[in-house]
Design an enzyme around this catalytic site. Sequence first.
Site, PDB file in Angstrom:
ATOM      1  N   GLY A  57      68.804  34.674  -0.306  1.00 55.00           N
ATOM      2  CA  GLY A  57      68.702  33.537   0.594  1.00 55.00           C
ATOM      3  C   GLY A  57      68.906  33.971   2.033  1.00 55.00           C
ATOM      4  CB  CYS A  58      70.680  32.300   4.796  1.00 55.50           C
ATOM      5  SG  CYS A  58      71.239  32.605   6.485  1.00 55.50           S
TER       6      CYS A  58
END
Length: 223
Positions: A57-58
């Site tokens: 993810g991020c």
Amino acid sequence: MGEMIVKQINPWLHLLFKRVIDMTTKTKFKTLLTFLMLSVFLVISDATADKAVFAGGCFWCMESDFEKLEGVSNVISGFTGGKLKNPTYRGNHKGHYEAIEVTYNSEKISYQNLLDHFWVNIDPFDARGQFCDKGFSYLSAIFVANDKEKLLAEESRKKIVEQFPGKKVVTPILKTSTFYPIKGEENYHQNYAKNNPVRYNVYRWNCGRDQRLKQIWGDKATH
């Protein structure tokens, strides 16, 4: 000064370094040779450092989570996994994962340690992204560079599957491809948590990342 640095990092190389320096007589030449040998040594050291690539993810969060580990010397945010060359954050990065490239000293921390840390910092059941971020680029993945990494990654994934028999682990193990660091005008993404702590912590909290990690992993959650 250069000789002292080499001695601290690699005693064997220091002996070779000293012998070459002792063979020279002119002060200016000694200074130049010292600089050149130190530069070569540092380049070789960086080139032989172990690297690992993960998507969770991020990349702001992944970068921050892995930088805390002893034995990790550098973490770079970027894109990988796709065919498109030179992907950008605000432009086209279709087919790529947001990912991090971890540089580490295998004498201080093992690839297995990195895998263990990776799992407890992602949601391995999310097939749409990670936490509040959805879309292909936010999917989780482990990128392996060789058979040893592949075997360790597969074994670690198997343990997660066994740990959660009622859930489907969707995190894949993929072969490494070109890693494209975020750079240029988008370089502000590098070290984002360190450079923008307030904004980063607000984003992380609002995204529900730590709440979800705690729900999945309990006390194993590292943040």
